[in-house]
Design a protein around this motif. Structure first.
Motif, PDB file in Angstrom:
ATOM      1  N   PHE A  93       0.748  -1.146   0.038  1.00 35.17           N
ATOM      2  CA  PHE A  93       0.079   0.109   0.038  1.00 35.17           C
ATOM      3  C   PHE A  93       0.916   1.359   0.050  1.00 35.17           C
ATOM      4  CE2 PHE A  93      -1.886   3.498   2.362  1.00 35.17           C
ATOM      5  CZ  PHE A  93      -3.109   3.699   1.653  1.00 35.17           C
ATOM      6  N   ARG A  94       0.506   2.127  -0.775  1.00 39.38           N
ATOM      7  CA  ARG A  94       1.302   3.206  -0.804  1.00 39.38           C
ATOM      8  C   ARG A  94       0.245   4.579  -0.796  1.00 39.38           C
ATOM      9  NH1 ARG A  94       5.061   3.562  -5.944  1.00 39.38           N
ATOM     10  NH2 ARG A  94       5.192   1.393  -5.371  1.00 39.38           N
ATOM     11  N   HIS A  95       0.967   5.805  -0.568  1.00 37.71           N
ATOM     12  CA  HIS A  95       0.296   7.247  -0.328  1.00 37.71           C
ATOM     13  C   HIS A  95       1.254   7.927  -1.347  1.00 37.71           C
ATOM     14  CE1 HIS A  95      -2.507  10.046   0.731  1.00 37.71           C
ATOM     15  NE2 HIS A  95      -1.677  10.910   0.944  1.00 37.71           N
ATOM     16  N   GLU A  96       0.600   8.517  -2.263  1.00 45.71           N
ATOM     17  CA  GLU A  96       1.402   9.151  -3.248  1.00 45.71           C
ATOM     18  C   GLU A  96       0.710  10.956  -3.191  1.00 45.71           C
ATOM     19  OE1 GLU A  96       2.565   5.857  -6.651  1.00 45.71           O
ATOM     20  OE2 GLU A  96       1.079   7.220  -7.145  1.00 45.71           O
ATOM     21  N   PHE A  97       1.811  11.785  -3.544  1.00 47.95           N
ATOM     22  CA  PHE A  97       1.452  12.842  -3.906  1.00 47.95           C
ATOM     23  C   PHE A  97       1.971  13.412  -5.482  1.00 47.95           C
ATOM     24  CE2 PHE A  97       2.498  12.580   0.627  1.00 47.95           C
ATOM     25  CZ  PHE A  97       1.157  12.997   1.072  1.00 47.95           C
ATOM     26  N   GLY A  98       1.125  14.086  -6.226  1.00 45.33           N
ATOM     27  CA  GLY A  98       1.416  14.203  -7.482  1.00 45.33           C
ATOM     28  C   GLY A  98       0.888  15.511  -8.053  1.00 45.33           C
ATOM     29  N   LYS A  99       1.153  15.844  -9.233  1.00 40.60           N
ATOM     30  CA  LYS A  99       0.694  16.949  -9.910  1.00 40.60           C
ATOM     31  C   LYS A  99       0.736  16.466 -11.675  1.00 40.60           C
ATOM     32  CE  LYS A  99       1.779  21.733 -11.246  1.00 40.60           C
ATOM     33  NZ  LYS A  99       2.439  22.830 -10.844  1.00 40.60           N
ATOM     34  N   GLY A 100      -0.391  16.901 -12.154  1.00 44.13           N
ATOM     35  CA  GLY A 100      -0.551  16.821 -13.488  1.00 44.13           C
ATOM     36  C   GLY A 100      -0.945  18.200 -14.295  1.00 44.13           C
ATOM     37  N   GLU A 101      -0.505  18.358 -15.578  1.00 47.68           N
ATOM     38  CA  GLU A 101      -0.465  19.701 -16.244  1.00 47.68           C
ATOM     39  C   GLU A 101      -0.361  19.280 -17.714  1.00 47.68           C
ATOM     40  OE1 GLU A 101       2.467  22.540 -15.497  1.00 47.68           O
ATOM     41  OE2 GLU A 101       3.747  20.662 -14.479  1.00 47.68           O
ATOM     42  N   PHE A 102      -1.135  20.245 -18.390  1.00 48.94           N
ATOM     43  CA  PHE A 102      -1.100  20.310 -19.909  1.00 48.94           C
ATOM     44  C   PHE A 102      -0.801  21.932 -20.261  1.00 48.94           C
ATOM     45  CE2 PHE A 102      -4.274  17.410 -18.602  1.00 48.94           C
ATOM     46  CZ  PHE A 102      -3.840  16.122 -19.283  1.00 48.94           C
ATOM     47  N   GLU A 103       0.049  22.033 -20.945  1.00 49.39           N
ATOM     48  CA  GLU A 103       0.496  23.325 -21.530  1.00 49.39           C
ATOM     49  C   GLU A 103       0.388  23.398 -23.205  1.00 49.39           C
ATOM     50  OE1 GLU A 103       2.987  27.104 -20.204  1.00 49.39           O
ATOM     51  OE2 GLU A 103       3.590  24.984 -19.413  1.00 49.39           O
ATOM     52  N   MET A 104      -0.407  24.569 -23.648  1.00 52.69           N
ATOM     53  CA  MET A 104      -0.656  24.716 -24.813  1.00 52.69           C
ATOM     54  C   MET A 104       0.174  25.875 -25.784  1.00 52.69           C
ATOM     55  SD  MET A 104      -4.364  23.577 -24.454  1.00 52.69           S
ATOM     56  CE  MET A 104      -3.877  22.969 -22.536  1.00 52.69           C
ATOM     57  N   ASN A 105       0.974  25.618 -26.791  1.00 47.23           N
ATOM     58  CA  ASN A 105       1.770  26.542 -27.326  1.00 47.23           C
ATOM     59  C   ASN A 105       1.126  27.746 -27.997  1.00 47.23           C
ATOM     60  OD1 ASN A 105       4.020  25.139 -26.457  1.00 47.23           O
ATOM     61  ND2 ASN A 105       3.920  23.804 -28.207  1.00 47.23           N
ATOM     62  N   THR A 106       0.299  27.296 -28.919  1.00 44.88           N
ATOM     63  CA  THR A 106      -0.538  28.303 -29.636  1.00 44.88           C
ATOM     64  C   THR A 106      -1.725  28.929 -28.917  1.00 44.88           C
ATOM     65  OG1 THR A 106       0.153  27.104 -31.586  1.00 44.88           O
ATOM     66  CG2 THR A 106      -1.591  28.691 -31.670  1.00 44.88           C
ATOM     67  N   ALA A 107      -2.497  28.249 -28.390  1.00 41.40           N
ATOM     68  CA  ALA A 107      -3.721  28.453 -27.486  1.00 41.40           C
ATOM     69  C   ALA A 107      -3.320  29.195 -26.335  1.00 41.40           C
ATOM     70  CB  ALA A 107      -4.522  27.250 -27.204  1.00 41.40           C
ATOM     71  N   LYS A 108      -2.029  29.124 -25.799  1.00 38.92           N
ATOM     72  CA  LYS A 108      -1.351  29.762 -24.645  1.00 38.92           C
ATOM     73  C   LYS A 108      -2.286  29.246 -23.279  1.00 38.92           C
ATOM     74  CE  LYS A 108       0.763  32.331 -27.179  1.00 38.92           C
ATOM     75  NZ  LYS A 108       2.434  32.135 -27.505  1.00 38.92           N
ATOM     76  N   SER A 109      -2.779  28.106 -23.199  1.00 36.50           N
ATOM     77  CA  SER A 109      -3.544  27.673 -22.056  1.00 36.50           C
ATOM     78  C   SER A 109      -2.523  26.953 -21.325  1.00 36.50           C
ATOM     79  CB  SER A 109      -4.783  26.919 -22.518  1.00 36.50           C
ATOM     80  OG  SER A 109      -5.539  26.427 -21.348  1.00 36.50           O
ATOM     81  N   HIS A 110      -2.636  26.914 -19.982  1.00 37.58           N
ATOM     82  CA  HIS A 110      -1.992  26.131 -19.079  1.00 37.58           C
ATOM     83  C   HIS A 110      -3.200  25.408 -18.060  1.00 37.58           C
ATOM     84  CE1 HIS A 110       1.330  25.648 -15.714  1.00 37.58           C
ATOM     85  NE2 HIS A 110       1.045  24.587 -16.477  1.00 37.58           N
ATOM     86  N   LEU A 111      -3.269  24.311 -18.130  1.00 33.49           N
ATOM     87  CA  LEU A 111      -4.169  23.601 -17.128  1.00 33.49           C
ATOM     88  C   LEU A 111      -3.540  22.746 -16.348  1.00 33.49           C
ATOM     89  CD1 LEU A 111      -7.895  22.186 -18.209  1.00 33.49           C
ATOM     90  CD2 LEU A 111      -6.040  20.726 -16.814  1.00 33.49           C
ATOM     91  N   HIS A 112      -3.648  22.964 -15.047  1.00 30.89           N
ATOM     92  CA  HIS A 112      -2.982  21.963 -14.240  1.00 30.89           C
ATOM     93  C   HIS A 112      -3.807  21.641 -12.859  1.00 30.89           C
ATOM     94  CE1 HIS A 112      -2.259  26.154 -11.845  1.00 30.89           C
ATOM     95  NE2 HIS A 112      -2.223  26.417 -12.990  1.00 30.89           N
ATOM     96  N   TYR A 113      -3.574  20.135 -12.478  1.00 24.56           N
ATOM     97  CA  TYR A 113      -3.954  19.709 -11.238  1.00 24.56           C
ATOM     98  C   TYR A 113      -2.995  19.727 -10.067  1.00 24.56           C
ATOM     99  CZ  TYR A 113      -7.978  18.161 -14.343  1.00 24.56           C
ATOM    100  OH  TYR A 113      -9.174  18.005 -14.927  1.00 24.56           O
ATOM    101  N   ASP A 114      -3.276  20.581  -9.038  1.00 29.07           N
ATOM    102  CA  ASP A 114      -2.309  20.564  -8.282  1.00 29.07           C
ATOM    103  C   ASP A 114      -2.431  19.778  -6.903  1.00 29.07           C
ATOM    104  OD1 ASP A 114      -0.897  22.513  -9.894  1.00 29.07           O
ATOM    105  OD2 ASP A 114      -2.450  24.133  -9.064  1.00 29.07           O
ATOM    106  N   ASN A 115      -1.365  19.377  -6.098  1.00 30.45           N
ATOM    107  CA  ASN A 115      -1.857  18.764  -4.826  1.00 30.45           C
ATOM    108  C   ASN A 115      -2.663  17.432  -4.950  1.00 30.45           C
ATOM    109  OD1 ASN A 115      -0.086  20.977  -3.583  1.00 30.45           O
ATOM    110  ND2 ASN A 115      -2.122  22.227  -3.834  1.00 30.45           N
ATOM    111  N   LEU A 116      -2.263  16.562  -5.862  1.00 38.75           N
ATOM    112  CA  LEU A 116      -3.067  15.456  -6.047  1.00 38.75           C
ATOM    113  C   LEU A 116      -2.516  14.599  -4.684  1.00 38.75           C
ATOM    114  CD1 LEU A 116      -2.820  14.919  -9.925  1.00 38.75           C
ATOM    115  CD2 LEU A 116      -4.787  15.673  -8.459  1.00 38.75           C
ATOM    116  N   ALA A 117      -3.631  13.743  -4.409  1.00 39.52           N
ATOM    117  CA  ALA A 117      -3.145  12.693  -3.495  1.00 39.52           C
ATOM    118  C   ALA A 117      -3.895  11.344  -3.651  1.00 39.52           C
ATOM    119  CB  ALA A 117      -3.635  13.357  -1.777  1.00 39.52           C
ATOM    120  N   TRP A 118      -2.967  10.218  -3.701  1.00 37.95           N
ATOM    121  CA  TRP A 118      -3.739   8.878  -4.121  1.00 37.95           C
ATOM    122  C   TRP A 118      -3.396   8.095  -3.136  1.00 37.95           C
ATOM    123  CZ3 TRP A 118      -5.968   8.932  -8.906  1.00 37.95           C
ATOM    124  CH2 TRP A 118      -5.466  10.070 -10.077  1.00 37.95           C
ATOM    125  N   ASN A 119      -4.332   7.048  -2.892  1.00 36.26           N
ATOM    126  CA  ASN A 119      -4.260   5.639  -2.295  1.00 36.26           C
ATOM    127  C   ASN A 119      -4.014   4.639  -3.230  1.00 36.26           C
ATOM    128  OD1 ASN A 119      -3.948   6.930   0.365  1.00 36.26           O
ATOM    129  ND2 ASN A 119      -6.410   6.679   0.498  1.00 36.26           N
TER     130      ASN A 119
END
Length: 471
Positions: A93-119
């Motif tokens: 069993f593990r407990h994880e901390f993470g982050k996921g993000e998508f960055e777009m060059n032309t659209a100039k958008s930056h979507l990010h999921y911060d402070n993710l936690a998983w079991n």
């Protein structure tokens, strides 16, 4: 980058091929990492990593024995102490901390999921072929669920605006709650057990294939969006701060016979500018809206563009991302004593990348797949590190504590956006879209493509506790 990654993987695999016939080993498990083989068949199940030739295991009386006899006994003892064979089952069993993000060059958008936690729970089956065939095969799987809530930010401000024509730009930002995410993974690895030795450290090289998928959801999303005039005629600057007025338009204009009146050869709308320039002083001043309206026109509507506040009670974003491909690994094992081990490992992989996204509130996009990004071998890489300590509980069971780190990145990924034909047909029928623009979208199959648009990153750090049983 792609060429370099492919070359590195090829060289790594080729370098290992000559030794496959004579050795085996890795200790990565299905938790993203496989657990080390920590014990064999001698001394009640635990194997001694030192070997019987160590001074602490020598009998002083052996100094009087013949050299040949002593050497024979020492060799036999060391062979037995290093034996690894049979089936091994582990779970943790593990407990994880993470982050996921998508960055777009032309659209100039930056979507990010911060402070993710998983079991996360995982299991692994490993089979060691023994000293006569020092190879091993391991297969593992993992399943995780998001723990608690974290934030998601869809940022279309920090990297600049998404542009229109006529000097109009759009800015937006929303913040939502990420929850109910899940992840799944499996891997299979073939290794050369304890192929390298540096003193009391045993090193196992391996090659394998890993699949890792994570799904992230956003709910309770709210935000602001605004279209502005982003040129010198509509923006004013003072002391390093620039202010741009909001976009406003009126039209289309039609006469009493309901014929469209064009302000120019292509326009049926008038654009109102919220500031004006004093031709004498050259200064800009905020004003009431100024614009030109044909004297014989009927105003059909007034538009503020995409300038509004919004909140979305249901799921606003859903992204399913898959990383899968080959990897090479190097794992190290150090025996503190008969009952305690320290393990460490590094893995480098070249996963292929694919991410599918759905934003249900975007009525101009198709559903359930609104966007899809896909990359081939060499477009992404994965770096993994792990370290753990293991101690014997019984003759056939060990308990372990450890830490893990994973870093996935994909660059210059082509983006695909799928449009909703019904939405644009309604715009055409109500006079808000020209026929030639509708025909243009129809000709590309309602799919817009942007090359080298996406950079995607997923990273995590975990603390794990597990049990391993030898059969």
């Amino acid at each position: 980058m792609k060429k370099f990654m492919r070359t590195l993987m090829g060289v790594s695999i080729i370098a290992m091929m000559p030794v496959i016939a004579g050795a085996a080993g890795t200790y990565y498990d299905g938790n993203l990492y496989q657990s080390p083989q920590r014990y064999g068949t001698n001394r009640g199940g635990y194997y001694n990593n030192y070997g019987a030739g160590s001074a602490r295991y020598q009998n002083p009386n052996m100094a009087n024995m013949g050299t040949a006899k002593y050497a024979k006994k020492s060799t036999k003892s060391e062979s037995n102490s290093a034996k690894k064979q049979g089936l091994q089952i582990s779970a943790d069993f593990r407990h994880e901390f993470g982050k996921g993000e998508f960055e777009m060059n032309t659209a100039k958008s930056h979507l990010h999921y911060d402070n993710l936690a998983w079991n996360v729970v995982s299991g692994e089956a490993a089979y060691y072929f023994g000293t006569s065939t020092p190879m091993q095969l391991k297969v593992g799987a993992r399943y995780g669920m998001q723990y608690g809530e974290s934030s998601m930010v869809d940022d279309d401000i920090s990297n600049g605006a998404y542009g229109y024509d006529k000097g109009i730009s759009g800015y937006a930002m929303s913040v939502g709650t990420s929850k109910d995410g899940k992840q799944f993974g499996f891997n299979a690895a073939f290794g050369l057990t304890d192929f390298f030795k540096l003193g009391r450290v045993k090193i196992t090289p391996s090659i394998g294939y890993r699949y890792f998928e994570h799904e992230l959801l956003t709910k309770k999303n709210s935000g602001l969006t605004m279209d502005v005039y982003d040129d010198d005629t509509a923006c004013i600057s003072n002391g390093g701060e620039t202010q741009c007025g909001p976009f406003v338009s009126i039209g289309p204009f039609k006469d009493s016979s309901y014929n469209i009146i064009y302000l120019s050869n292509t326009d049926e709308y008038g654009y109102l500018v919220p500031v004006y320039k004093d031709v004498t002083t050259g200064e800009y001043y905020v004003s009431d809206f100024l614009g030109m309206i044909p004297s014989n026109a009927n105003v059909v509507f007034v538009s503020f563009g995409d300038s509004y506040y919004y909140r979305q009670s249901g799921t606003s974003h859903k992204y399913e991302t898959v990383w899968q491909g080959p990897y090479v690994a190097m794992d190290m094992e150090y025996a503190i004593n008969d009952n305690n081990l320290i393990n460490a490992g590094i893995e480098f992989g070249l996963p292929m990348y694919e991410s599918k996204g759905d934003q249900p509130y975007r009525i101009d996009w198709a559903h359930p797949t609104s966007v899809k990004d896909k990359g081939g071998l060499g477009d992404a890489y994965h770096l993994a590190l792990n370290a753990s300590w293991s101690t014997a509980i019984t003759d056939s069971m060990m308990f372990s504590l450890g830490m893990t780190y994973d870093y996935y990145i994909a660059k210059d990924i082509d983006a695909h956006t799928y449009l909703n034909p019904s939405y644009y047909k309604n715009l055409l029928d109500t006079g808000f879209l020209r026929q030639e623009d509708y025909d243009s979208l129809n000709s590309i199959g309602w799919e817009q493509k942007s090359q080298k648009e996406i950079e995607s990153v997923y990273k995590s750090m975990g603390i794990r506790a597990g049990l391993t049983i030898n059969f």
